[in-house]
Write an enzyme that holds these catalytic residues in place. Structure first.
Site, PDB file in Angstrom:
ATOM      1  N   LYS A 118     -34.372  52.691  28.239  1.00 41.36           N
ATOM      2  CA  LYS A 118     -35.650  53.151  28.798  1.00 41.36           C
ATOM      3  C   LYS A 118     -36.773  52.649  27.906  1.00 41.36           C
ATOM      4  O   LYS A 118     -36.651  52.672  26.666  1.00 41.36           O
ATOM      5  CB  LYS A 118     -35.655  54.689  28.866  1.00 41.36           C
ATOM      6  CG  LYS A 118     -36.903  55.268  29.558  1.00 41.36           C
ATOM      7  CD  LYS A 118     -36.793  56.789  29.744  1.00 41.36           C
ATOM      8  CE  LYS A 118     -38.029  57.370  30.430  1.00 41.36           C
ATOM      9  NZ  LYS A 118     -37.936  58.837  30.624  1.00 41.36           N
ATOM     10  N   SER A 124     -38.837  60.837  35.236  1.00 39.61           N
ATOM     11  CA  SER A 124     -39.541  59.649  34.821  1.00 39.61           C
ATOM     12  C   SER A 124     -38.629  58.464  34.521  1.00 39.61           C
ATOM     13  O   SER A 124     -39.090  57.329  34.480  1.00 39.61           O
ATOM     14  CB  SER A 124     -40.381  59.946  33.575  1.00 39.61           C
ATOM     15  OG  SER A 124     -39.532  60.250  32.476  1.00 39.61           O
ATOM     16  N   SER A 156     -36.269  64.534  33.628  1.00 45.24           N
ATOM     17  CA  SER A 156     -36.412  63.088  33.811  1.00 45.24           C
ATOM     18  C   SER A 156     -35.129  62.283  33.729  1.00 45.24           C
ATOM     19  O   SER A 156     -35.128  61.088  34.014  1.00 45.24           O
ATOM     20  CB  SER A 156     -37.417  62.525  32.806  1.00 45.24           C
ATOM     21  OG  SER A 156     -38.722  62.915  33.151  1.00 45.24           O
TER      22      SER A 156
END
Lengths: 493, 487
Positions: free
Chosen positions: A76, A151, A175
């Site tokens: 990420k 997210s 998330s």
């Protein structure tokens, strides 16, 4: 190949059936073909990636491989990785090249895993649909008109579309788990403090926690073995003995007490999702589990509490993006104040600004007691809810998200509707508890498209190995986690 | 109308740790800009603070030194504001729960117009740990560019500070300066701060307000920022006090404000009024756990601490029979006390050692503006000199000449005595011979003495000393002369 488990890939690498370079190239080719549409990755650096793969092959040849040596992992874009563009999904950091490695990156490097690239995400991890990213939305591989959740939307789409062997994510209010639910794979948010936050760009420090996003519970266990561990550079990192998260995978579930909080099955839960969860619970009964009805009475307060505390911390955490030392700086400005205002106005997107404003407001003189302090008090009540609940059960189950993946653009103008996506996940962040989402089936929406549904498993503090066991046993008798989106149906692959 | 000034101080002391308070970067002063700015100092995305235990030890030492309550649990908070030299956009400080609570510092204040001091107890409100900001360097001319630029040096960012806050207990510039000096000595004494005011290791903010004498209500205060010399502090407080009184007497009002002292003009000038002040939005820093200090921590730190000035003063009085005044003066600084102890340790008697240290040596150092560390006459040498007085080798007068020579680097005590022929005559026979000559030559004086004029005795002693070229032992001269005159 792309659908193989980490364990299998590791064996194939060890037995030289495939090299890490070949495996990595396979994923890179797939990324080349699919990423222009799915937009899961923000940054790719094939030279660096292949150099790591080559080094991994040498390590395997030298006979000192670890389970994840040579495995291509998507990171990420919230983790600083030395020499990599590290944007956190923001224009503010669009040109930021991290000069150091996050602890998580160091851990993967240390075992010789391969960094495939940096995945797309909501800006500064603020969002539940990946639509706040400066680098554009991410397509849900199950239906390109829908969002992957957020997210960690880029990592989610990358795992679901098999654009990586596994990925990392971070979870401040859901998330990891909400996108895992919406994209149909297994994601784990560990107990707060289990994975070091050093080098992970902060959103809300007391809630942020990194975790694995992978195809199965077993894969998550192998990822956890790399990610977890004490780090003196994070004062909230817990100094616990190293554990093998795969050690309990094969334990039978006979006598397991599953708590079902009535608040998780109340109004607001999509009927199709509820049906999937009920079927999953029935499966657990067959595995020998007992069902206990429990209550988490303050669940309804978790969203308001979260939207005081998380923005409060965020407003302060994001103050460093001032255009002075790095990051975006406005080209034209008249004085210092003007430079601050313009740089931040240009560098941050609408959702980030909204949260900075909320956070600044709730910390202001005269409002602090009514908002921030009150929210902290309620946070303790929420913790207490779980303490009471775990007196009656071993794990808590429920939906990970109230609905299946929604259409892009559907909630983008309605922040409150968007915030409700995290209704079942946020309370575990507030309590610091571990939670995971496990594929449990599909629900067909109005347009006839079957979309994945995730079952959430919440464990007590440090019970990750138990939760992974609970998920793994379910994955031994079901095949939801092996389902792959039919990208051909989307005119691809 | 009689006015009273009310003063409170906030002092930022830079703690003597090798590394910064929340990172491993060096704290050494004077390095090239930004060479001591690690990823944490620059506040890169993703970095986190880790508390330096040495800074905590410093805070515990200070708390013990001022007899304060040391909080078993204190909390680091974020003070949020934007400034280019504040890299995170917030300063990590302590707000509601500081590490050190209420304590006291006892000061000796020089009384106006008198050569004496009075004692006063200043109450410390609190002391808390925090990080320093970096430095803005203005008017950097970039090469060939017309516009001037500002630079940021983050070497200092994250240097540990202990901010020490007093109650508004001081009533004159003299009291404020006496407190500041005492604090300055104390933090050096316990080894937590190098005290270097030029380098900014010890900086004072002084809150000044005035009120009518007898009033128990505080006036509106103005805060004089960043005073880094005691001289400036005196000037600034005196100017500020006069300004406030004049303003009020002219019918004006005082606005709460932050002011700067300009050493060139000797004036204070408002920097910003409090209405424009920031709302700092303090909240507990979620990146740091509460700081917990146990009794065991305190015991461990206490064992590392030197004897404190108050305790040492009491010991000097009891052990060496010194007056309270002398003992206080000798314990005014660690260097002075160490010098005194070393002098006595080298065999000198305490009282003369104290007198010489505070007399001849202090006078020389003052005249030459030297610190004690640079004294050409060390403790062992001073003890050697004093021992020669005690064993009657030289007289007090001769000792002054020897000291002068030692100060000028002319050699060791005995060599100087030898070279200058200052050895005292203590041989009874020799002194009697001199006295006989003096008495014979000054029959008139002898008559005067016998007639009751006491002064004549001193004159005869003077004659004898002169005849011995100052070398006769004055005590013996006195004694033998008395005998000869039948007094």
């Amino acid at each position: 190949m792309i659908n193989r488990s980490l364990k299998t890939l590791s064996q194939m690498l060890a037995e030289k059936q495939i090299s890490s370079v070949e495996l990595t190239q396979t994923f890179l080719n797939r990324i080349d073909a699919l990423n222009p549409i799915i937009n899961a990755y923000i940054a790719l650096d094939k030279e660096k990636t292949l150099a790591q793969a080559k080094a991994a092959d040498a390590r395997i040849a030298a006979g000192n491989a670890e389970p994840l040596t040579g495995i291509p992992i998507a990171q990420k874009d919230i983790f600083c990785a030395k020499g990599w563009q590290t944007t956190c999904g923001s224009k503010m950091l669009a040109n930021f090249i991290a000069p150091y490695d996050a602890h998580v990156i160091t851990q993967f490097d240390a075992v010789g895993a391969v960094n495939l690239g940096k995945t797309n995400m909501d800006e500064f991890a603020m969002g539940s649909s990946n639509e706040t990213s400066y680098f554009g939305g991410v397509k849900n591989p199950w239906d390109f008109t829908r969002v992957p959740g957020g997210s960690s939307g880029g990592s989610a789409a990358a795992v679901a579309a098999r654009l990586c062997a596994a990925a990392t994510g971070t979870d401040t209010g859901g998330s990891i788990r909400q996108p895992a639910s919406l994209c149909g794979f297994t994601g784990l948010k560990p107990t707060y403090g289990v994975v070091s936050r050093y080098g992970m760009i902060a959103f809300a420090s007391s809630l942020d926690q990194a975790g694995p996003m992978a195809k199965s519970a077993e894969d998550c266990a192998l990822m956890m073995n790399v990610m977890a561990g004490f780090d003196a550079r994070d004062s909230t990192s817990l100094n616990r003995e190293k554990e093998d998260y795969a050690r309990n995978l094969n334990k039978p579930l006979q006598g397991l007490k599953i708590g079902l909080p009535k608040e998780f099955f109340a109004e607001g839960l999509d009927a199709g999702v509820a049906a999937v969860i009920e079927t999953a619970i029935a499966e657990y009964k067959k595995l020998g589990a007992e069902i206990v009805e429990i209550s988490l009475p303050n669940t309804g307060l978790s969203i308001p509490v979260y939207y005081v505390l998380a923005p409060a911390e965020a407003s302060s955490n994001l103050s460093r993006y001032d255009g002075v030392r790095y990051g975006h700086r406005a080209e034209q400005y008249t004085d210092l104040m003007d430079m601050y205002c313009k740089s931040r106005a240009e560098g941050f997107g609408a959702e980030v600004k909204r949260r900075i404003l909320i956070g600044t407001y709730v910390l202001s003189a005269g409002y602090y007691d009514a908002y921030y302090l009150k929210a902290q008090q309620i946070r303790r009540l929420i913790v207490q809810d779980f303490v009471e609940a775990f007196k009656q059960c071993d794990v808590i189950m429920g939906p990970a998200a109230p609905s299946t993946a929604f259409k892009a653009g559907e909630k983008v103008d309605d922040p409150v509707a968007m915030y409700l996506q995290d209704i079942y996940t946020i309370s575990t962040n507030l309590a610091g508890l571990p939670g995971m989402s496990v594929p449990a089936g599909f629900s067909t929406g109005g347009d006839g498209k079957a979309l994945p549904v995730g079952l959430q498993i919440i464990g007590n503090y440090f019970d990750e190995a138990r939760m992974l066991n609970v998920a793994h046993q379910y994955q031994q008798v079901t095949d939801w986690h092996t389902r792959m989106p039919d990208l051909a149906a989307e005119g691809l692959a | 109308m009689e006015w009273e000034v009310v003063i409170g101080l906030e002092t930022h002391t830079q703690l003597q740790t090798n590394t910064k308070i929340f990172s491993g970067a060096s704290t050494a002063f004077g390095a090239e800009p930004n060479t001591q700015a690690c990823e944490v100092s620059i506040a890169l995305p993703g970095v986190l603070p880790v508390l330096n235990k040495e800074a905590v030890n410093c805070a515990i030492k200070f708390g013990l030194a001022i007899n304060a309550e040391i909080a078993p649990r204190s909390v680091f908070a974020r003070k949020n504001y934007f400034y280019p030299d504040l890299p995170k956009g917030y300063q990590i400080s302590q707000y509601e729960l500081p590490v050190v609570g209420k304590g006291v510092v006892t000061i000796q204040v020089p009384a106006v117009g008198k050569n004496e001091t009075y004692e006063k107890v200043i109450n410390i409100t609190r002391a808390h740990l925090e990080e320093d900001a970096g430095k803005s360097v203005h008017d950097l001319k970039s090469d060939g560019a017309v516009a001037s630029m500002s630079g940021i040096d983050l070497n200092r960012a994250g240097t540990p500070l202990l901010e020490i806050v007093t109650e508004p207990d001081m009533r004159s510039a003299a009291e404020a300066v006496a407190y500041a000096k005492k604090l300055h000595e104390l933090v050096q004494w316990i080894g937590i701060c190098d005290g270097n005011m030029q380098e900014g290791s010890f900086r004072c903010d002084v809150n000044v307000s005035v009120r009518k004498k007898g009033s128990d209500k505080l006036g509106t205060r103005r805060e004089i920022k960043n005073l880094n010399s005691f001289k400036f502090m005196t000037q600034a407080i005196e100017y500020e006090t006069r300004w406030q009184i004049e303003t009020l007497e002219d019918g004006g009002t005082i606005q709460q404000a932050t002011v700067l002292f300009n050493p060139d003009t000797g004036e204070t000038r408002a920097m910003r009024s409090k209405e424009e002040a920031n709302d700092y939005r303090y909240f507990p820093d979620p990146d740091l756990l509460p700081l917990e200090i146990t009794e065991a921590d305190k015991v461990r730190v206490k064992a590392q601490m030197p004897e404190l000035p108050e305790a040492m003063k009491a010991r000097f009085e009891a052990q060496f029979g010194l007056t309270g005044y002398d003992a206080a003066a000798l314990t005014a600084s660690r260097e002075l006390a160490d010098y005194f102890v070393a002098t006595v340790g080298a065999g000198a008697e305490a009282k003369p050692a104290a007198n010489w240290l505070m007399g001849a040596i202090s006078a020389k150092l003052n005249a030459e503006e030297k610190p004690l560390a640079d004294s050409p006459v060390g403790a062992v040498q001073l003890a050697g000199l004093l021992n020669r007085i005690t064993d009657n080798t030289i007289s007090n007068n001769a000792a002054k000449q020897v000291f002068e020579a030692m100060w000028n680097g002319e050699g060791e005590v005995d060599a100087i005595i030898e070279a200058k022929g200052l050895k005292q005559v203590s041989d009874t026979g020799a002194i009697e011979a001199i006295l006989d000559e003096v008495l014979a030559a000054n029959a008139a004086m002898v008559e005067e003495f016998k007639a009751g004029k006491e002064k004549a005795f001193n004159a005869l002693v003077g004659q004898a000393m002169k005849a011995s070229k100052g070398k006769a032992n004055p005590a013996q001269v006195n004694e033998l002369l008395k005998k000869k005159l039948g007094a």
